[in-house]
Motif scaffolding. Structure first.
Motif, PDB file in Angstrom:
ATOM      1  N   VAL A 224      10.695  21.216  -3.255  1.00  0.00           N
ATOM      2  CA  VAL A 224      10.310  19.460  -4.430  1.00  0.00           C
ATOM      3  C   VAL A 224       9.562  18.857  -3.424  1.00  0.00           C
ATOM      4  CG1 VAL A 224      11.681  18.146  -5.803  1.00  0.00           C
ATOM      5  CG2 VAL A 224      12.481  20.209  -5.557  1.00  0.00           C
ATOM      6  N   THR A 225       8.628  17.958  -4.155  1.00  0.00           N
ATOM      7  CA  THR A 225       7.916  17.003  -3.211  1.00  0.00           C
ATOM      8  C   THR A 225       8.424  15.816  -3.509  1.00  0.00           C
ATOM      9  OG1 THR A 225       6.390  18.680  -3.127  1.00  0.00           O
ATOM     10  CG2 THR A 225       5.488  16.339  -2.936  1.00  0.00           C
ATOM     11  N   LEU A 226       8.750  15.010  -3.047  1.00  0.00           N
ATOM     12  CA  LEU A 226       9.608  13.521  -3.980  1.00  0.00           C
ATOM     13  C   LEU A 226       8.458  12.445  -2.963  1.00  0.00           C
ATOM     14  CD1 LEU A 226      13.290  14.290  -2.776  1.00  0.00           C
ATOM     15  CD2 LEU A 226      12.338  14.289  -5.087  1.00  0.00           C
ATOM     16  N   ASP A 227       7.986  11.687  -3.778  1.00  0.00           N
ATOM     17  CA  ASP A 227       7.408  10.127  -3.485  1.00  0.00           C
ATOM     18  C   ASP A 227       8.629   8.979  -3.220  1.00  0.00           C
ATOM     19  OD1 ASP A 227       6.114   8.242  -3.082  1.00  0.00           O
ATOM     20  OD2 ASP A 227       4.116   8.680  -4.032  1.00  0.00           O
TER      21      ASP A 227
ATOM     22  N   GLN B  11       0.539  -1.040   0.010  1.00  0.00           N
ATOM     23  CA  GLN B  11       0.176  -0.209  -0.417  1.00  0.00           C
ATOM     24  C   GLN B  11       1.072   1.557  -0.206  1.00  0.00           C
ATOM     25  OE1 GLN B  11      -3.126   0.236  -0.573  1.00  0.00           O
ATOM     26  NE2 GLN B  11      -3.529  -2.229  -0.206  1.00  0.00           N
ATOM     27  N   ARG B  12       0.173   2.602  -0.456  1.00  0.00           N
ATOM     28  CA  ARG B  12       1.023   3.525  -0.056  1.00  0.00           C
ATOM     29  C   ARG B  12       1.539   3.855   1.075  1.00  0.00           C
ATOM     30  NH1 ARG B  12       2.149   6.543  -4.285  1.00  0.00           N
ATOM     31  NH2 ARG B  12       1.973   8.680  -3.034  1.00  0.00           N
ATOM     32  N   ASP B  13       2.129   4.682   0.819  1.00  0.00           N
ATOM     33  CA  ASP B  13       2.801   5.293   2.549  1.00  0.00           C
ATOM     34  C   ASP B  13       2.946   6.207   2.213  1.00  0.00           C
ATOM     35  OD1 ASP B  13       3.625   5.970   5.140  1.00  0.00           O
ATOM     36  OD2 ASP B  13       5.335   3.780   5.147  1.00  0.00           O
ATOM     37  N   PRO B  14       1.299   6.762   3.437  1.00  0.00           N
ATOM     38  CA  PRO B  14       1.872   8.528   3.001  1.00  0.00           C
ATOM     39  C   PRO B  14       3.621   9.499   3.449  1.00  0.00           C
ATOM     40  CG  PRO B  14      -0.103   8.127   3.628  1.00  0.00           C
ATOM     41  CD  PRO B  14       0.757   6.759   3.798  1.00  0.00           C
ATOM     42  N   GLY B  15       4.185   8.596   4.911  1.00  0.00           N
ATOM     43  CA  GLY B  15       5.034   8.733   5.571  1.00  0.00           C
ATOM     44  C   GLY B  15       5.966   8.944   4.319  1.00  0.00           C
ATOM     45  N   LYS B  16       6.688   8.104   3.226  1.00  0.00           N
ATOM     46  CA  LYS B  16       7.269   8.011   2.275  1.00  0.00           C
ATOM     47  C   LYS B  16       7.203   9.053   1.132  1.00  0.00           C
ATOM     48  CE  LYS B  16       7.979   2.801   2.326  1.00  0.00           C
ATOM     49  NZ  LYS B  16       8.750   1.723   1.757  1.00  0.00           N
TER      50      LYS B  16
ATOM     51  N   ASP C 203      11.035  13.473 -12.439  1.00  0.00           N
ATOM     52  CA  ASP C 203      12.915  12.694 -12.246  1.00  0.00           C
ATOM     53  C   ASP C 203      12.892  11.867 -11.239  1.00  0.00           C
ATOM     54  OD1 ASP C 203      13.537  14.287 -14.546  1.00  0.00           O
ATOM     55  OD2 ASP C 203      14.634  15.670 -13.195  1.00  0.00           O
ATOM     56  N   ILE C 204      13.467  10.627 -11.866  1.00  0.00           N
ATOM     57  CA  ILE C 204      14.287   9.915 -10.429  1.00  0.00           C
ATOM     58  C   ILE C 204      14.918  10.320  -9.733  1.00  0.00           C
ATOM     59  CG2 ILE C 204      14.319   7.067  -9.742  1.00  0.00           C
ATOM     60  CD1 ILE C 204      11.208   7.968 -10.775  1.00  0.00           C
ATOM     61  N   VAL C 205      15.230  11.120  -8.704  1.00  0.00           N
ATOM     62  CA  VAL C 205      16.551  10.889  -7.920  1.00  0.00           C
ATOM     63  C   VAL C 205      17.069  10.503  -6.783  1.00  0.00           C
ATOM     64  CG1 VAL C 205      16.145  13.539  -9.027  1.00  0.00           C
ATOM     65  CG2 VAL C 205      15.188  12.462  -5.858  1.00  0.00           C
ATOM     66  N   GLU C 206      18.460  10.401  -6.486  1.00  0.00           N
ATOM     67  CA  GLU C 206      18.412   9.800  -5.446  1.00  0.00           C
ATOM     68  C   GLU C 206      18.405  10.893  -3.496  1.00  0.00           C
ATOM     69  OE1 GLU C 206      22.789   6.678  -3.791  1.00  0.00           O
ATOM     70  OE2 GLU C 206      21.079   6.597  -5.874  1.00  0.00           O
ATOM     71  N   VAL C 207      18.228  10.309  -3.022  1.00  0.00           N
ATOM     72  CA  VAL C 207      18.544  11.793  -1.901  1.00  0.00           C
ATOM     73  C   VAL C 207      18.813   9.935  -0.650  1.00  0.00           C
ATOM     74  CG1 VAL C 207      17.550  12.944  -0.258  1.00  0.00           C
ATOM     75  CG2 VAL C 207      16.967  12.717  -3.053  1.00  0.00           C
ATOM     76  N   ASN C 208      19.861  10.603   0.317  1.00  0.00           N
ATOM     77  CA  ASN C 208      20.263   9.740   1.330  1.00  0.00           C
ATOM     78  C   ASN C 208      20.201   7.694   0.525  1.00  0.00           C
ATOM     79  OD1 ASN C 208      21.457  12.061   2.456  1.00  0.00           O
ATOM     80  ND2 ASN C 208      18.525  12.104   3.355  1.00  0.00           N
ATOM     81  N   ASN C 209      20.427   7.664  -0.281  1.00  0.00           N
ATOM     82  CA  ASN C 209      20.567   5.845  -0.670  1.00  0.00           C
ATOM     83  C   ASN C 209      19.527   5.755  -0.798  1.00  0.00           C
ATOM     84  OD1 ASN C 209      23.547   5.931  -0.760  1.00  0.00           O
ATOM     85  ND2 ASN C 209      23.099   5.961   1.618  1.00  0.00           N
ATOM     86  N   GLN C 210      18.284   6.412  -1.110  1.00  0.00           N
ATOM     87  CA  GLN C 210      17.273   6.298  -0.896  1.00  0.00           C
ATOM     88  C   GLN C 210      16.366   6.464  -2.476  1.00  0.00           C
ATOM     89  OE1 GLN C 210      14.858   7.381   2.630  1.00  0.00           O
ATOM     90  NE2 GLN C 210      14.533   4.829   2.411  1.00  0.00           N
TER      91      GLN C 210
END
Length: 259
Positions: A129-132, A85-90, A110-117
């Motif tokens: 910038v809102t990242l999912d 399921q989608r996790d709003p916390g992510k 775009d797909i970006v990497e932040v803190n190895n995620q």
């Protein structure tokens, strides 16, 4: 004969997002073109699946075990059996300055990497910038249409398709797997000569040998053979040379001097 865990099979499949009826992945070239997701660098063909070992959705794997070769099946995969399921916390918001710091200018999608995620850029507003970080298919119900094209029976065929996983564009008819010793402890592999010029071929061979050894526990040695054919120009045979000399000698003197 029913399938069971450990079987090597070639699987053709198409995955559809049930909500919008869009194809998200397929091994069939025509389906990819129809759905507008065709990529020229992608290889569209049935994939090697080892039942019980390859990563498959559990409902799909169970349906395959209960199917037969050539039978098409359709399975619905709920979110909890797919990508969760989608996790709003992510979903996180960070300053665009974090990207400027690395000389990058993000764009929506775009797909970006932040803190190895890895996260997808959802929006850019007012320097934020809102990242999912959810999987793109999280919360989605998937419909999978699949068909086992072939069950691989021989050790030679199984090894050939293991090789193809590491060298996807290789032509299998140019691959020779043989030299199996009586106890099967030695496997000899001859690859097409063009593979010698591929980048990191030494590493690829080592990985192939490692996987063959791990999947076939009786194998203790994998031998790679390189066969290079030497091509030379064919020299004229003595009889042909003498025939040419006779032709020259038989010409009138005036004709020979004019040459």
């Amino acid at each position: 004969m029913p399938f069971q865990k450990g079987d090597y099979v070639l699987l053709e499949y198409t995955v559809v997002d049930k909500d919008d009826n869009k194809v998200v992945e397929t091994t069939v070239e025509d389906r990819a073109k129809e759905a507008g997701i065709y990529r020229p660098d992608e290889i569209y063909e049935p994939r090697l699946i080892i039942i019980g070992e390859s990563k498959l959705f559990e409902p799909l794997e169970q349906a395959l075990i209960n199917s037969s070769e050539g039978q098409e099946i359709t399975v619905e995969i709920p979110p909890d059996k797919a990508f969760g399921q989608r996790d709003p916390g992510k979903v996180r918001v960070i300053s665009i300055r974090e990207f400027y710091r690395y000389g990058k200018l993000p764009k929506v999608g775009d797909i970006v990497e932040v803190n190895n995620q890895q996260g997808r850029v959802v929006s850019i507003t007012g320097g934020r910038v809102t990242l999912d970080f959810n999987h793109p298919l999280a919360g989605k119900t998937l419909v999978v249409t699949a068909k086992i094209i072939k069950r691989l029976e021989t050790t030679e065929d199984k090894i050939k398709y293991i090789i193809k996983q590491y060298i996807p564009r290789i032509e299998l008819e140019k691959v020779n797997v043989g030299g199996l010793s009586q106890d099967g402890s030695v496997v000899t592999i001859k690859l097409p000569i063009e593979t010698l010029f591929m980048e990191n071929m030494g590493t690829i061979r080592a990985r192939i040998a490692d996987e063959v050894g791990s999947r076939f526990t009786n194998v203790g040695k994998v031998v790679f053979i390189d066969e290079i054919e030497i091509k030379r120009e064919v020299e004229a045979k003595p009889a042909e040379v003498k025939a040419e000399e006779k032709q020259v000698e038989s010409k009138p003197e005036s004709q020979q001097s004019s040459q």
